[in-house]
Design a protein around this motif. Structure first.
Motif, PDB file in Angstrom:
ATOM      1  N   ASN A  51       0.825  -1.212   0.000  1.00  0.00           N
ATOM      2  CA  ASN A  51       0.000   0.000   0.000  1.00  0.00           C
ATOM      3  C   ASN A  51       0.859   1.262   0.000  1.00  0.00           C
ATOM      4  OD1 ASN A  51      -2.366  -1.469  -0.014  1.00  0.00           O
ATOM      5  ND2 ASN A  51      -2.670  -1.360   2.183  1.00  0.00           N
ATOM      6  N   VAL A  52       1.924   1.259   0.781  1.00  0.00           N
ATOM      7  CA  VAL A  52       2.828   2.414   0.824  1.00  0.00           C
ATOM      8  C   VAL A  52       3.455   2.628  -0.545  1.00  0.00           C
ATOM      9  CG1 VAL A  52       5.030   3.224   1.770  1.00  0.00           C
ATOM     10  CG2 VAL A  52       3.276   2.348   3.293  1.00  0.00           C
ATOM     11  N   ASP A  53       3.899   1.543  -1.179  1.00  0.00           N
ATOM     12  CA  ASP A  53       4.494   1.660  -2.514  1.00  0.00           C
ATOM     13  C   ASP A  53       3.493   2.224  -3.511  1.00  0.00           C
ATOM     14  OD1 ASP A  53       6.879   0.650  -1.538  1.00  0.00           O
ATOM     15  OD2 ASP A  53       6.496  -1.408  -2.247  1.00  0.00           O
ATOM     16  N   ALA A  54       2.253   1.772  -3.441  1.00  0.00           N
ATOM     17  CA  ALA A  54       1.214   2.280  -4.350  1.00  0.00           C
ATOM     18  C   ALA A  54       0.942   3.755  -4.089  1.00  0.00           C
ATOM     19  CB  ALA A  54      -0.071   1.459  -4.195  1.00  0.00           C
ATOM     20  N   GLN A  55       0.915   4.145  -2.815  1.00  0.00           N
ATOM     21  CA  GLN A  55       0.690   5.547  -2.481  1.00  0.00           C
ATOM     22  C   GLN A  55       1.847   6.420  -2.925  1.00  0.00           C
ATOM     23  OE1 GLN A  55      -0.139   5.569   1.720  1.00  0.00           O
ATOM     24  NE2 GLN A  55      -2.280   5.022   1.455  1.00  0.00           N
ATOM     25  N   GLN A  56       3.064   5.916  -2.812  1.00  0.00           N
ATOM     26  CA  GLN A  56       4.220   6.682  -3.269  1.00  0.00           C
ATOM     27  C   GLN A  56       4.190   6.856  -4.787  1.00  0.00           C
ATOM     28  OE1 GLN A  56       7.484   4.459  -1.580  1.00  0.00           O
ATOM     29  NE2 GLN A  56       7.581   5.769   0.237  1.00  0.00           N
ATOM     30  N   GLU A  58       1.475   6.922  -6.617  1.00  0.00           N
ATOM     31  CA  GLU A  58       0.398   7.883  -6.870  1.00  0.00           C
ATOM     32  C   GLU A  58       0.862   9.303  -6.552  1.00  0.00           C
ATOM     33  OE1 GLU A  58      -3.585   9.080  -7.881  1.00  0.00           O
ATOM     34  OE2 GLU A  58      -2.353   7.344  -8.342  1.00  0.00           O
ATOM     35  N   LEU A  59       1.579   9.469  -5.462  1.00  0.00           N
ATOM     36  CA  LEU A  59       2.106  10.777  -5.084  1.00  0.00           C
ATOM     37  C   LEU A  59       3.076  11.299  -6.143  1.00  0.00           C
ATOM     38  CD1 LEU A  59       2.224  12.989  -2.928  1.00  0.00           C
ATOM     39  CD2 LEU A  59       4.041  11.694  -1.822  1.00  0.00           C
ATOM     40  N   LYS A  60       3.901  10.431  -6.680  1.00  0.00           N
ATOM     41  CA  LYS A  60       4.838  10.814  -7.736  1.00  0.00           C
ATOM     42  C   LYS A  60       4.074  11.259  -8.981  1.00  0.00           C
ATOM     43  CE  LYS A  60       8.842  10.669 -10.068  1.00  0.00           C
ATOM     44  NZ  LYS A  60       8.896  11.886 -10.809  1.00  0.00           N
TER      45      LYS A  60
END
Length: 130
Positions: A51-56, A58-60
């Motif tokens: 989830n953190v990787d997916a959020q990062q 998305e943030l990028k």
């Protein structure tokens, strides 16, 4: 692998074979419960990392969009830098202050009979009463 994964990663139950020969049945059950809890925790941490990787990611993506929009806004705000400057004499003068337009306010003309000096009004007889 992130620091969280290496810190909290627990070996799965099938990798570690604890010596259970000298344990009582209650202790074995407790040990199996702990191992099960460790495996569940390891799975949850792996999911959180995904989830953190997916959020990062998305943030990028959002950050890249903001950068592109910012660049586009700057281009639109500074068209003079790209195009040749227009002669200043051809532009109309800019009015910096505006005054509200004055309206000619006149009282409305009354319709119907008007009493002058407070005299009582008598209604004109209608066509049927004449």
């Amino acid at each position: 692998m992130t620091n969280i994964e290496t810190f909290a990663e627990a070996p799965s139950a099938h990798e570690v074979v604890p010596p259970t020969l000298g344990l009582s049945p209650d202790d074995r059950d407790v040990l199996l419960g702990i191992q099960s809890g460790q495996q569940k925790t390891a799975d949850e941490i792996a999911e959180l990392n995904r989830n953190v990787d997916a959020q990062q990611a998305e943030l990028k993506r959002i950050s890249d969009q903001i950068a592109a929009l910012t660049q586009r806004i700057e281009q639109l705000q500074n068209p003079a830098l790209v195009a040749s400057p227009a002669p200043a004499a051809s532009s109309p003068p800019v009015r910096t202050t505006s005054k509200p337009a004055k309206r000619d306010v006149r009282p409305l003309k009354p319709q119907g009979p008007v009493s002058v000096g407070g005299a009582p009004l008598t209604a004109e007889p209608s066509a049927e009463q004449r």
